[in-house]
Enzyme design. Structure first.
Site, mmCIF file in Angstrom:
data_model
loop_
_atom_site.group_PDB
_atom_site.id
_atom_site.type_symbol
_atom_site.label_atom_id
_atom_site.label_comp_id
_atom_site.label_asym_id
_atom_site.label_seq_id
_atom_site.Cartn_x
_atom_site.Cartn_y
_atom_site.Cartn_z
ATOM 1 N N ASP A 98 23.783 21.823 -23.668
ATOM 2 C CA ASP A 98 25.163 21.348 -23.716
ATOM 3 C C ASP A 98 25.179 19.873 -24.090
ATOM 4 O O ASP A 98 24.141 19.195 -24.054
ATOM 5 C CB ASP A 98 25.859 21.575 -22.377
ATOM 6 N N GLU A 119 24.126 20.627 -17.959
ATOM 7 C CA GLU A 119 23.547 19.359 -17.513
ATOM 8 C C GLU A 119 24.552 18.217 -17.581
ATOM 9 O O GLU A 119 24.593 17.363 -16.687
ATOM 10 C CB GLU A 119 22.309 19.023 -18.358
#
Length: 476
Positions: free
Chosen positions: A100, A166
């Site tokens: 991400d 994250e």
């Protein structure tokens, strides 16, 4: 080992265009975990990684993490776990990364489309996620492919764990890692994470420590609703006035934390630790370039690096509830919330810091004699981490850096926090290495994020070389 690595390096060079194209495809997927409407794109990025890994012969699983806490309408992106190789005679290295990215819009000030990898004439590849963390994640895939096409035996069994949250707190990941520590990850001999950066632009580093982060809110409330300052100014205890006064007691202009007892929690500075700072490739000009000014607190390299890595810091971040738009608005806010964080270091335990913070804030508020109400609380916390740079995992990586880049790497700590580092260490009981690919100028989380082509291609060589040295380094 040299002939094998030479063949591997040659293959990486010949595949460089294909590897850049793989990164281009990844950057084009706007996998922004913080934006609800982008969640399908995050999931798409996980599926892209899984597909690429399967095409390379890895055994891949997409592990669901369930619904997102406090947002039950959203499914958490899956954790992509994969295994490449299952030879009991070989060491097993567990690697982590995230797929991400941070939000990015052209109107934020990007010089190029953020989700289109764009290369300039100096070999800088711009695009959101290029360095944080899609380039390094793809580095492991590229290393597998280059070994295959070079006909070089892959030196270790590789376990991979790639997450998609994250940049939004890694929700669900800690429980997953702990649960799989004696299952999927049980064979791991060491852990490697490539999700950080060189200290400068010329010399690689190995990172053995991170500061933790305790993030706090101070909420001060009084009136039942916002008030007009022309009508009520001078007749009421104003929450904003109280908050500014309280937050002003936390830290001095020269960066000294003013909370009594904080310094007593910090581990003593040793001569061995002091010896690590002198040879590090860093100058005050490096700092000034990063700051865009000469507003550093200290005049010398050593104290600056210690201030960034080795000692705690307190930063004020913002105020919710106050008027912040352009123009003038004469409102007295009824409730305001100030936000600040403390970057923690050994031996600062989270609860001990909390206790000191709560006492300080409550005492500072009480001293005002205000009729308002004050509440201070911890939003989230991640603990500091320090590993042994003398472990075979680090010495293997050091040899790989010298082989690829021709220099001895700096041993560094970092001021930021990567909480999953500590989670992997606690869950597996194994040494964790931070092996960066990108440089200090990559602007991760900022506009115009980039990864230099040289760092990407040489970084792929480095990851592969590290695995070869890790396969042979004597245990200590």
């Amino acid at each position: 080992m040299a002939p094998q690595l030479d063949a591997y390096f040659k293959q990486v060079d010949s595949l460089s265009d294909a590897f850049i194209e793989r990164l281009r495809k990844a950057v084009a997927i706007p996998s922004v975990s913080a934006e609800d409407e982008r969640r399908p794109e995050v999931i798409k990025m996980g599926e892209f990684l899984a597909s690429e890994l399967k095409s390379l012969g890895a055994k891949v699983e997409l592990r669901p993490l369930g619904k997102q806490p406090h947002k039950e309408h959203l499914q958490l992106p899956p954790v992509v776990v994969a295994r490449y190789g299952n030879d009991s005679k070989k060491r097993t290295i567990l690697v982590y990364g995230h797929y991400d990215v941070q939000p990015a819009l052209l109107e934020d000030g990007w010089a190029t489309e953020p989700f289109k990898l764009t290369t300039d004439d100096k070999g800088r590849m711009y695009g959101r996620g290029s360095t944080d963390d899609k380039g390094p994640v793809l580095g492991w895939l590229n290393a597998i492919e280059a070994h295959q096409k070079a006909g070089v035996d892959f030196p270790v069994n590789l376990l991979m764990c790639f997450e998609g949250m994250e940049e939004y707190g890694s929700e669900g990941l800690d429980d997953f890692i702990m649960e799989e520590s004696k299952k999927y990850f049980k064979d791991a001999d060491a852990v490697c994470i490539s999700d950080n950066y060189w200290l400068g632009t010329e010399k690689p580093c190995l990172t053995y420590g991170l500061r933790g982060c305790n993030y706090y809110s101070i909420e001060i409330s009084g009136p039942g609703q916002d008030l007009h300052s022309g009508v009520f100014g001078g007749t009421v205890h104003e929450p904003m006035t109280d908050l500014v006064r309280v937050m002003g007691t936390l830290v001095s202009p020269d960066g000294k934390i003013l909370i009594k007892g904080i310094d007593d929690l910090v581990a003593p500075f040793t001569d061995e630790e002091k010896s690590l700072y002198g040879d590090i490739a860093f100058t005050m000009d490096n700092l000034y370039e990063s700051l865009g000014s000469e507003t550093g607190l200290y005049p010398d390299k050593e104290r600056t690096l210690m201030g960034r890595w080795r000692y705690p810091s307190l930063s004020l971040h913002g105020v919710e509830g106050a008027f912040s738009a352009p123009g003038a608005k004469t409102v007295i806010p009824a409730k305001v919330t100030g936000k600040f964080s403390i970057r923690t270091v050994p031996d600062m335990e989270i609860e001990a810091v909390n206790e000191l913070v709560y006492k300080h804030v409550n005492d500072a508020f009480a001293a005002l004699g205000s009729k308002n109400k004050c509440r201070v609380y911890l939003q989230h916390a991640g603990k500091w981490w320090v590993a042994s740079p003398k472990h075979w995992n680090f010495t293997a990586a050091g040899k790989a850096v010298r082989h690829v880049w021709g220099v001895k790497p700096d041993l560094t700590r970092e001021g930021g926090s990567i909480p999953v580092t500590l989670t992997f260490e606690q869950a597996t009981g194994k040494n964790v290495l931070l092996l960066p690919m990108g440089s200090s100028t990559d602007a991760a989380h900022s506009i115009n994020e980039k990864l230099d082509k040289k760092n990407y291609i040489e970084g792929i060589k480095l990851l592969g070389a590290y695995l070869h040295y890790a396969a042979e380094e004597p245990m200590n």
